[in-house]
Write a protein that holds these residues in place. Structure first.
Motif, PDB file in Angstrom:
ATOM      1  N   ARG A  74    -116.078  66.215 -96.400  1.00 52.33           N
ATOM      2  CA  ARG A  74    -116.645  65.534 -95.229  1.00 52.33           C
ATOM      3  C   ARG A  74    -117.912  66.246 -94.790  1.00 52.33           C
ATOM      4  N   ARG A  75    -118.722  65.574 -93.996  1.00 56.40           N
ATOM      5  CA  ARG A  75    -119.907  66.210 -93.423  1.00 56.40           C
ATOM      6  C   ARG A  75    -119.469  67.232 -92.381  1.00 56.40           C
ATOM      7  N   MET A  76    -120.150  68.346 -92.325  1.00 59.91           N
ATOM      8  CA  MET A  76    -119.869  69.346 -91.298  1.00 59.91           C
ATOM      9  C   MET A  76    -120.691  69.006 -90.068  1.00 59.91           C
ATOM     10  N   ILE A  77    -120.043  69.091 -88.901  1.00 60.82           N
ATOM     11  CA  ILE A  77    -120.724  68.817 -87.635  1.00 60.82           C
ATOM     12  C   ILE A  77    -120.504  70.012 -86.720  1.00 60.82           C
ATOM     13  N   LEU A  78    -121.606  70.592 -86.253  1.00 60.73           N
ATOM     14  CA  LEU A  78    -121.570  71.770 -85.393  1.00 60.73           C
ATOM     15  C   LEU A  78    -122.353  71.517 -84.117  1.00 60.73           C
ATOM     16  N   LEU A  79    -121.934  72.154 -83.031  1.00 59.02           N
ATOM     17  CA  LEU A  79    -122.741  72.201 -81.816  1.00 59.02           C
ATOM     18  C   LEU A  79    -123.296  73.609 -81.709  1.00 59.02           C
ATOM     19  N   LEU A  80    -124.621  73.712 -81.582  1.00 59.89           N
ATOM     20  CA  LEU A  80    -125.308  74.995 -81.588  1.00 59.89           C
ATOM     21  C   LEU A  80    -126.141  75.174 -80.332  1.00 59.89           C
ATOM     22  N   ASP A  81    -126.354  76.406 -79.947  1.00 59.86           N
ATOM     23  CA  ASP A  81    -127.284  76.738 -78.875  1.00 59.86           C
ATOM     24  C   ASP A  81    -128.481  77.418 -79.518  1.00 59.86           C
ATOM     25  N   LEU A  82    -129.596  76.700 -79.595  1.00 56.56           N
ATOM     26  CA  LEU A  82    -130.815  77.250 -80.177  1.00 56.56           C
ATOM     27  C   LEU A  82    -131.645  78.010 -79.145  1.00 56.56           C
ATOM     28  N   HIS A  83    -131.114  78.104 -77.930  1.00 53.03           N
ATOM     29  CA  HIS A  83    -131.786  78.812 -76.837  1.00 53.03           C
ATOM     30  C   HIS A  83    -133.169  78.235 -76.556  1.00 53.03           C
ATOM     31  N   VAL A  84    -133.205  76.899 -76.496  1.00 54.66           N
ATOM     32  CA  VAL A  84    -134.414  76.170 -76.130  1.00 54.66           C
ATOM     33  C   VAL A  84    -134.261  75.786 -74.666  1.00 54.66           C
ATOM     34  N   PHE A  85    -135.224  76.150 -73.841  1.00 57.59           N
ATOM     35  CA  PHE A  85    -135.160  75.876 -72.412  1.00 57.59           C
ATOM     36  C   PHE A  85    -134.945  74.387 -72.156  1.00 57.59           C
ATOM     37  N   GLY A  86    -133.943  74.075 -71.325  1.00 59.04           N
ATOM     38  CA  GLY A  86    -133.654  72.700 -70.947  1.00 59.04           C
ATOM     39  C   GLY A  86    -132.815  71.925 -71.948  1.00 59.04           C
ATOM     40  N   VAL A  87    -132.456  72.546 -73.065  1.00 64.98           N
ATOM     41  CA  VAL A  87    -131.634  71.880 -74.091  1.00 64.98           C
ATOM     42  C   VAL A  87    -130.302  72.604 -74.150  1.00 64.98           C
ATOM     43  N   PRO A  88    -129.226  72.000 -73.600  1.00 62.84           N
ATOM     44  CA  PRO A  88    -127.942  72.703 -73.534  1.00 62.84           C
ATOM     45  C   PRO A  88    -127.301  72.944 -74.897  1.00 62.84           C
ATOM     46  N   PHE A  89    -127.514  72.053 -75.866  1.00 69.34           N
ATOM     47  CA  PHE A  89    -126.960  72.237 -77.213  1.00 69.34           C
ATOM     48  C   PHE A  89    -127.714  71.337 -78.184  1.00 69.34           C
ATOM     49  N   THR A  90    -127.566  71.655 -79.442  1.00 69.53           N
ATOM     50  CA  THR A  90    -128.108  70.847 -80.529  1.00 69.53           C
ATOM     51  C   THR A  90    -126.954  70.525 -81.467  1.00 69.53           C
ATOM     52  N   ALA A  91    -126.833  69.269 -81.860  1.00 71.08           N
ATOM     53  CA  ALA A  91    -125.820  68.870 -82.837  1.00 71.08           C
ATOM     54  C   ALA A  91    -126.431  69.012 -84.222  1.00 71.08           C
TER      55      ALA A  91
END
Length: 97
Positions: free
Chosen positions: A59-76
């Motif tokens: 299956r495809r892997m799906i992660l929630l990440l914090d790239l520490h970009v101001f104003g962006v709480p997470f990146t999928a």
């Protein structure tokens, strides 16, 4: 992530990910499976892992990440199909089987 720990190498169709569930970080190694794989922000860097949504062989892997970009709480992050999940030993500790 709440019930399992350790370090794993997750190989996808185009890249490899080193995932440390104890430290809640990942490192993506791009183009390990395909020279035409995508290059993404923060490749080869440690990235804060917030949640593993899906990580199963086939299956495809799906992660929630914090790239520490101001104003962006997470990146999928939607990775290509997972080919293998292998335990990796921490320094001074044997890998779980």
């Amino acid at each position: 992530m709440d019930s399992i720990g350790g370090r794993y190498e997750v190989t996808t169709a185009s890249s490899s990910y080193l995932i440390d569930l104890d430290r809640q970080v990942i490192r993506r190694l791009p183009r390990t499976g395909s020279p035409e794989g995508s290059l993404l922000r923060r490749d080869d860097e440690l990235i804060t892992l917030l949640e593993v949504i899906e990580c199963s062989v086939g299956r495809r892997m799906i992660l929630l990440l914090d790239l520490h970009v101001f104003g962006v709480p997470f990146t999928a992050r939607f990775a290509t199909q997972v080919l293998s999940i292998d335990p990796v030993a921490s320094p001074g500790v044997e890998a779980a089987q």
